[in-house]
Design a protein around this motif. Structure first.
Motif, short mmCIF file in Angstrom:
data_model
loop_
_atom_site.label_atom_id
_atom_site.label_comp_id
_atom_site.label_asym_id
_atom_site.label_seq_id
_atom_site.Cartn_x
_atom_site.Cartn_y
_atom_site.Cartn_z
N VAL A 59 16.16 11.26 0.25
CA VAL A 59 16.49 10.81 1.61
C VAL A 59 15.31 11.07 2.55
CG1 VAL A 59 17.95 11.26 3.61
CG2 VAL A 59 18.98 11.04 1.34
N ILE A 60 14.68 12.23 2.42
CA ILE A 60 13.53 12.55 3.27
C ILE A 60 12.41 11.55 3.03
CG2 ILE A 60 11.68 14.23 3.68
CD1 ILE A 60 13.72 16.43 3.15
N TYR A 61 12.16 11.20 1.77
CA TYR A 61 11.09 10.24 1.47
C TYR A 61 11.43 8.88 2.05
CZ TYR A 61 7.42 7.81 -1.09
OH TYR A 61 6.31 7.07 -1.41
N GLY A 62 12.71 8.49 1.93
CA GLY A 62 13.12 7.21 2.51
C GLY A 62 12.94 7.20 4.01
N ALA A 63 13.28 8.31 4.68
CA ALA A 63 13.12 8.40 6.13
C ALA A 63 11.65 8.34 6.51
CB ALA A 63 13.75 9.70 6.63
N TYR A 64 10.80 8.98 5.71
CA TYR A 64 9.36 8.96 5.98
C TYR A 64 8.81 7.53 5.87
CZ TYR A 64 4.36 9.42 5.26
OH TYR A 64 2.99 9.25 5.35
N LEU A 65 9.22 6.80 4.83
CA LEU A 65 8.77 5.42 4.67
C LEU A 65 9.23 4.57 5.84
CD1 LEU A 65 9.24 4.52 0.89
CD2 LEU A 65 7.13 5.11 2.10
N TRP A 66 10.47 4.76 6.28
CA TRP A 66 11.01 4.01 7.42
C TRP A 66 10.17 4.28 8.66
CZ3 TRP A 66 12.96 5.77 12.08
CH2 TRP A 66 13.55 4.78 12.89
N TRP A 67 9.85 5.55 8.90
CA TRP A 67 9.04 5.93 10.05
C TRP A 67 7.65 5.31 9.95
CZ3 TRP A 67 4.46 8.71 10.02
CH2 TRP A 67 3.96 9.05 11.26
N ALA A 123 4.88 16.49 6.38
CA ALA A 123 5.75 16.11 5.27
C ALA A 123 5.26 16.72 3.96
CB ALA A 123 5.80 14.59 5.15
N VAL A 124 3.93 16.81 3.79
CA VAL A 124 3.37 17.42 2.58
C VAL A 124 3.75 18.90 2.52
CG1 VAL A 124 1.25 18.02 1.36
CG2 VAL A 124 1.46 15.78 2.43
N VAL A 125 3.56 19.62 3.62
CA VAL A 125 3.88 21.05 3.66
C VAL A 125 5.38 21.27 3.54
CG1 VAL A 125 3.78 23.15 5.05
CG2 VAL A 125 1.83 21.58 5.02
N ALA A 161 0.82 -1.21 0.00
CA ALA A 161 0.00 0.00 0.00
C ALA A 161 0.85 1.26 0.00
CB ALA A 161 -0.93 -0.01 1.21
N ILE A 162 1.90 1.24 0.83
CA ILE A 162 2.73 2.44 0.99
C ILE A 162 3.60 2.71 -0.25
CG2 ILE A 162 4.64 3.44 2.31
CD1 ILE A 162 3.48 1.93 4.73
N THR A 163 4.08 1.66 -0.86
CA THR A 163 5.00 1.84 -1.98
C THR A 163 4.33 1.71 -3.34
OG1 THR A 163 5.59 -0.52 -1.84
CG2 THR A 163 6.96 1.05 -0.63
N LEU A 164 3.74 0.55 -3.63
CA LEU A 164 3.21 0.30 -4.97
C LEU A 164 1.97 1.11 -5.28
CD1 LEU A 164 3.72 -3.57 -5.35
CD2 LEU A 164 5.02 -1.72 -6.41
#
Length: 317
Positions: free
Chosen positions: A305-313, A275-277, A210-213
């Motif tokens: 990097v920010i997107y990767g950190a958000y996915l990790w969180w 994250a959107v803002v 859901a989060i990625t694809l």
């Protein structure tokens, strides 16, 4: 068989992006308007078709969380991943009009999203509700933003390469744009459906899918058209596509969905809205850092990097 369909979807995406970019560049030259405006309107609305279909159908079925989550996830993917990748390929120049008008409108749309979802964040026990009145207001804001951009474009000088662009027959130009958009949307749906099926067979969890694809899948048209535009030297079209798609996702897609059926979203927390803002703020700030009026490669890397950190969180919650 899924792998064959997956490859077919990818071919359609690439072919559609190629024809859409060429047709859009010809459109800008024909009517002597900036390529950014074409990306902001024609391409942005066209590539936002998957989000529009998913969100409106979700609204009709009473799944407000899916409708809003689709838009939020797509906007995060657009600004962090697509612009990040495009900037790594080639720095994206920002015009004075982008800085003064277009990027602030994108930031304003993000703020509108926060306002309509404020109850969800400030009062966790009271879920937000986007009613028909708010939906109509968002649609009016979208119409105003497009009208303002089009009006300003009439006063601006046409792109430098417009006069030198090779003339193209009107029917061929329309065929390339419509056919390119159709191939992008169809290819994106084919790719997303079969990639999801393959991921499930490989044992990938539903949350990761859901989060990625799903979030990335509905943004495949924007991703393909933007990268092809940058490779072809039309960074203005790529930037307009992403900024325009984010504006259209919030004001047009959510506005239309809420107008059709009031939305009661759930699960959108303060970090996600932040994250959107933040993405819109960073894009505005890029005009004033180091190489002025440009989203540089190192800034693109930061976006990724920010997107990767958000996915990790998100996965670690």
């Amino acid at each position: 068989m899924e792998y064959l369909y997956l490859a077919t979807g990818l071919v359609l995406i690439l072919a559609g992006a190629n024809y859409l970019t060429d047709g859009s560049a010809a459109l800008a030259a024909r009517f002597r308007v900036p390529g950014f405006l074409v990306g902001l309107t024609v391409i942005a609305v066209g590539t936002s078709t998957p989000e529009l279909v998913v969100s409106v159908l979700s609204a009709l079925e009473g799944q407000g969380d899916m409708a809003v989550g689709n838009v939020v996830g797509s906007n995060l993917f657009n600004i962090y991943v697509i612009l990040g990748l495009c900037a790594l390929i080639r720095p994206l120049p920002l015009t004075r009009q982008n800085i003064r008008r277009d990027l602030p409108v994108g930031l304003g749309a993000a703020v509108v999203l926060c306002i309509v979802l404020a109850d969800e964040v400030l009062h966790p026990g009271h879920p937000a509700r986007i009613g028909r009145t708010e939906g109509i207001a968002m649609l009016a804001l979208y119409a105003l933003s497009v009208w303002t951009a089009a009006r300003a474009a009439r006063r601006e000088q046409p792109a430098e390469d417009s006069a030198a662009a090779r003339p193209m027959a009107g029917w061929l130009m329309a065929l390339m744009i419509v056919g390119g958009l159709g191939a992008l949307v169809a290819g994106g749906e084919l790719f997303l459906h079969n990639a999801t099926a393959i991921a499930r067979k490989l044992g990938v969890s539903e949350s990761v899918i859901a989060i990625t694809l799903v979030a990335g899948g509905t943004s495949l048209p924007e991703l393909a058209s933007s990268i092809v535009s940058v490779i072809k030297g039309r960074s203005d079209i790529a930037l307009g596509n992403v900024v325009g798609s984010n504006i259209a996702n919030i004001l047009l897609v959510l506005g239309m969905s809420a107008t059709v059926s009031p939305l009661v979203p759930g699960g959108i927390d303060g970090v996600t809205l932040g994250a959107v803002v933040l993405g819109s703020l960073l894009l505005c700030a890029a005009a004033f850092t180091f190489r002025r009026r440009s989203l540089d490669r190192w800034e693109g890397a930061i976006f990724l990097v920010i997107y990767g950190a958000y996915l990790w969180w998100l996965l670690a919650k």
